[in-house]
Design a protein around this motif. Structure first.
Motif, PDB file in Angstrom:
ATOM      1  N   PRO A   1      44.583  25.315  22.243  1.00 53.33           N
ATOM      2  CA  PRO A   1      45.187  25.498  20.532  1.00 53.33           C
ATOM      3  C   PRO A   1      45.978  23.840  21.724  1.00 53.33           C
ATOM      4  O   PRO A   1      46.662  23.844  20.172  1.00 53.33           O
ATOM      5  CB  PRO A   1      46.069  26.294  20.695  1.00 53.33           C
ATOM      6  CG  PRO A   1      45.962  27.326  22.270  1.00 53.33           C
ATOM      7  CD  PRO A   1      44.421  26.882  22.572  1.00 53.33           C
ATOM      8  N   LEU A   2      46.695  23.860  22.417  1.00 54.87           N
ATOM      9  CA  LEU A   2      47.207  22.275  22.495  1.00 54.87           C
ATOM     10  C   LEU A   2      46.500  21.858  23.729  1.00 54.87           C
ATOM     11  O   LEU A   2      46.193  22.576  25.157  1.00 54.87           O
ATOM     12  CB  LEU A   2      48.612  22.821  22.913  1.00 54.87           C
ATOM     13  CG  LEU A   2      49.690  23.418  22.100  1.00 54.87           C
ATOM     14  CD1 LEU A   2      51.200  24.072  22.609  1.00 54.87           C
ATOM     15  CD2 LEU A   2      49.680  22.726  20.365  1.00 54.87           C
ATOM     16  N   TYR A   3      47.005  20.722  23.525  1.00 57.73           N
ATOM     17  CA  TYR A   3      46.094  19.475  25.028  1.00 57.73           C
ATOM     18  C   TYR A   3      46.822  18.493  24.632  1.00 57.73           C
ATOM     19  O   TYR A   3      47.167  17.369  24.173  1.00 57.73           O
ATOM     20  CB  TYR A   3      44.247  18.628  24.475  1.00 57.73           C
ATOM     21  CG  TYR A   3      43.758  18.279  24.563  1.00 57.73           C
ATOM     22  CD1 TYR A   3      44.328  18.360  26.672  1.00 57.73           C
ATOM     23  CD2 TYR A   3      43.137  17.143  24.810  1.00 57.73           C
ATOM     24  CE1 TYR A   3      43.765  17.024  27.134  1.00 57.73           C
ATOM     25  CE2 TYR A   3      42.682  16.238  25.574  1.00 57.73           C
ATOM     26  CZ  TYR A   3      42.807  15.995  26.466  1.00 57.73           C
ATOM     27  OH  TYR A   3      42.480  14.988  27.592  1.00 57.73           O
ATOM     28  N   LEU A   4      47.459  18.220  26.105  1.00 57.15           N
ATOM     29  CA  LEU A   4      48.649  17.179  25.966  1.00 57.15           C
ATOM     30  C   LEU A   4      47.784  16.421  27.119  1.00 57.15           C
ATOM     31  O   LEU A   4      47.704  16.422  28.576  1.00 57.15           O
ATOM     32  CB  LEU A   4      49.737  17.990  26.778  1.00 57.15           C
ATOM     33  CG  LEU A   4      50.453  16.799  27.365  1.00 57.15           C
ATOM     34  CD1 LEU A   4      51.465  16.146  25.893  1.00 57.15           C
ATOM     35  CD2 LEU A   4      51.785  17.537  27.987  1.00 57.15           C
TER      36      LEU A   4
ATOM     37  N   LEU B   1      50.276  14.443  21.971  1.00 55.68           N
ATOM     38  CA  LEU B   1      50.149  16.340  22.109  1.00 55.68           C
ATOM     39  C   LEU B   1      49.092  16.611  21.053  1.00 55.68           C
ATOM     40  O   LEU B   1      48.914  16.101  19.887  1.00 55.68           O
ATOM     41  CB  LEU B   1      51.137  17.081  21.651  1.00 55.68           C
ATOM     42  CG  LEU B   1      50.892  18.195  21.146  1.00 55.68           C
ATOM     43  CD1 LEU B   1      49.988  19.143  22.904  1.00 55.68           C
ATOM     44  CD2 LEU B   1      52.535  18.864  21.073  1.00 55.68           C
ATOM     45  N   TYR B   2      47.592  17.205  21.194  1.00 55.21           N
ATOM     46  CA  TYR B   2      46.089  17.585  19.767  1.00 55.21           C
ATOM     47  C   TYR B   2      47.051  19.101  19.383  1.00 55.21           C
ATOM     48  O   TYR B   2      47.713  19.740  20.798  1.00 55.21           O
ATOM     49  CB  TYR B   2      45.513  17.661  20.639  1.00 55.21           C
ATOM     50  CG  TYR B   2      44.869  15.778  20.820  1.00 55.21           C
ATOM     51  CD1 TYR B   2      44.528  15.133  20.059  1.00 55.21           C
ATOM     52  CD2 TYR B   2      44.990  15.485  22.116  1.00 55.21           C
ATOM     53  CE1 TYR B   2      44.107  13.706  19.922  1.00 55.21           C
ATOM     54  CE2 TYR B   2      44.540  13.691  22.338  1.00 55.21           C
ATOM     55  CZ  TYR B   2      44.507  12.634  21.554  1.00 55.21           C
ATOM     56  OH  TYR B   2      43.978  11.815  21.904  1.00 55.21           O
ATOM     57  N   SER B   3      46.736  19.050  18.385  1.00 58.53           N
ATOM     58  CA  SER B   3      46.842  20.812  18.363  1.00 58.53           C
ATOM     59  C   SER B   3      46.608  20.617  16.802  1.00 58.53           C
ATOM     60  O   SER B   3      45.977  20.281  16.590  1.00 58.53           O
ATOM     61  CB  SER B   3      48.540  20.736  17.850  1.00 58.53           C
ATOM     62  OG  SER B   3      48.688  19.997  16.696  1.00 58.53           O
ATOM     63  N   GLU B   4      46.160  22.068  16.534  1.00 60.12           N
ATOM     64  CA  GLU B   4      45.576  22.959  15.080  1.00 60.12           C
ATOM     65  C   GLU B   4      44.114  22.808  15.699  1.00 60.12           C
ATOM     66  O   GLU B   4      43.668  22.089  14.479  1.00 60.12           O
ATOM     67  CB  GLU B   4      46.175  22.178  13.912  1.00 60.12           C
ATOM     68  CG  GLU B   4      47.648  22.878  14.260  1.00 60.12           C
ATOM     69  CD  GLU B   4      48.291  21.894  12.623  1.00 60.12           C
ATOM     70  OE1 GLU B   4      47.233  21.617  11.901  1.00 60.12           O
ATOM     71  OE2 GLU B   4      49.392  22.165  12.713  1.00 60.12           O
ATOM     72  N   PRO B   5      43.432  23.137  16.497  1.00 57.93           N
ATOM     73  CA  PRO B   5      42.020  22.860  16.980  1.00 57.93           C
ATOM     74  C   PRO B   5      40.928  23.672  15.638  1.00 57.93           C
ATOM     75  O   PRO B   5      41.863  24.723  15.182  1.00 57.93           O
ATOM     76  CB  PRO B   5      41.967  23.608  18.463  1.00 57.93           C
ATOM     77  CG  PRO B   5      42.345  24.578  17.683  1.00 57.93           C
ATOM     78  CD  PRO B   5      44.545  23.668  17.624  1.00 57.93           C
ATOM     79  N   SER B   6      40.165  22.836  14.907  1.00 56.90           N
ATOM     80  CA  SER B   6      39.097  23.275  13.861  1.00 56.90           C
ATOM     81  C   SER B   6      38.129  23.239  13.825  1.00 56.90           C
ATOM     82  O   SER B   6      38.310  21.878  14.065  1.00 56.90           O
ATOM     83  CB  SER B   6      40.198  23.160  12.145  1.00 56.90           C
ATOM     84  OG  SER B   6      39.130  24.439  11.416  1.00 56.90           O
ATOM     85  N   ASP B   7      36.782  23.979  13.229  1.00 54.82           N
ATOM     86  CA  ASP B   7      35.943  23.255  13.166  1.00 54.82           C
ATOM     87  C   ASP B   7      35.432  22.227  14.812  1.00 54.82           C
ATOM     88  O   ASP B   7      35.114  21.043  14.142  1.00 54.82           O
ATOM     89  CB  ASP B   7      35.841  23.041  11.645  1.00 54.82           C
ATOM     90  CG  ASP B   7      35.840  23.581  11.468  1.00 54.82           C
ATOM     91  OD1 ASP B   7      35.168  25.075  11.067  1.00 54.82           O
ATOM     92  OD2 ASP B   7      36.203  23.639  10.228  1.00 54.82           O
TER      93      ASP B   7
END
Length: 193
Positions: free
Chosen positions: A137-140, A154-160
């Motif tokens: 869910p979260l990649y920092l 900060l990467y968030s909201e993974p989808s597809d």
């Protein structure tokens, strides 16, 4: 199709068994990428200082059931990937199983990678892609070697297989970590290479 799945499962089991039995030099980590086991050199002191600052900030705001770990094997089995994030936040009950068994990346709450000169490209591309596919869910991403200067993303909201949101700030600016963290991560003390 079924034959390919069995072959893929057997190959992954073989890679995982080999990974478990490796005796890497002290401080080195072993990861699996693209069907190959790779050695990752030990981090430098500035890298470790950043990891410690993040670790302390996270621990202050987490419940006792959630832990912050370094050198925890994290697998994305369907993609035949195994990473050892610089920091990972996960429910500690998931570590109650077999020793040296990697956890599934989809169980991670937050993965943190701190770039070094030798890992920056992989952290920015392959790991970003892998974590999004897991999905984590979260990649920092603490990118000490970004252009035009060090950044935190900060990467968030993974989808597809992709992250839907990202927030990028230069070292020195805070970054908001959403729930279950609910903190503003201070990056002003991060050492610049």
């Amino acid at each position: 199709m079924a034959v390919m799945a069995v072959e893929s499962d057997q190959q992954w089991s073989y890679l995982l068994d080999t990974w478990r039995e490796l005796d890497a030099p002290e401080g080195w980590r072993t990861e699996i990428e693209g069907g190959r086991i790779q050695l990752v050199p030990p981090p430098d002191n500035q890298h470790n200082r950043i990891a410690e600052k993040i670790h302390r900030a996270l621990v202050r705001h987490l419940s006792d059931e959630v832990g912050v770990y370094q050198t925890l094997g994290t697998q994305i089995a369907r993609l035949e990937k195994l990473y050892i994030p610089d920091l990972v936040v996960v429910d500690e009950t998931l570590l109650a199983g077999e020793d040296n068994a990697p956890i599934d990346a989809s169980d991670i709450l937050l993965a943190v990678e701190i770039t070094s000169r030798s890992t920056a490209r992989q952290d920015r591309t392959k790991k970003l892609w892998g974590y999004a596919h897991a999905p984590v869910p979260l990649y920092l991403l603490i990118d000490r070697f970004d252009q035009p200067g060090p950044t935190v993303t900060l990467y968030s909201e993974p989808s597809d297989g992709a992250y839907g949101q990202s927030v990028r700030v230069p070292f020195g600016k805070p970054v908001e970590l959403p729930e279950p963290f609910g903190i503003e991560l201070d990056t002003s003390g991060f050492p610049v290479p």
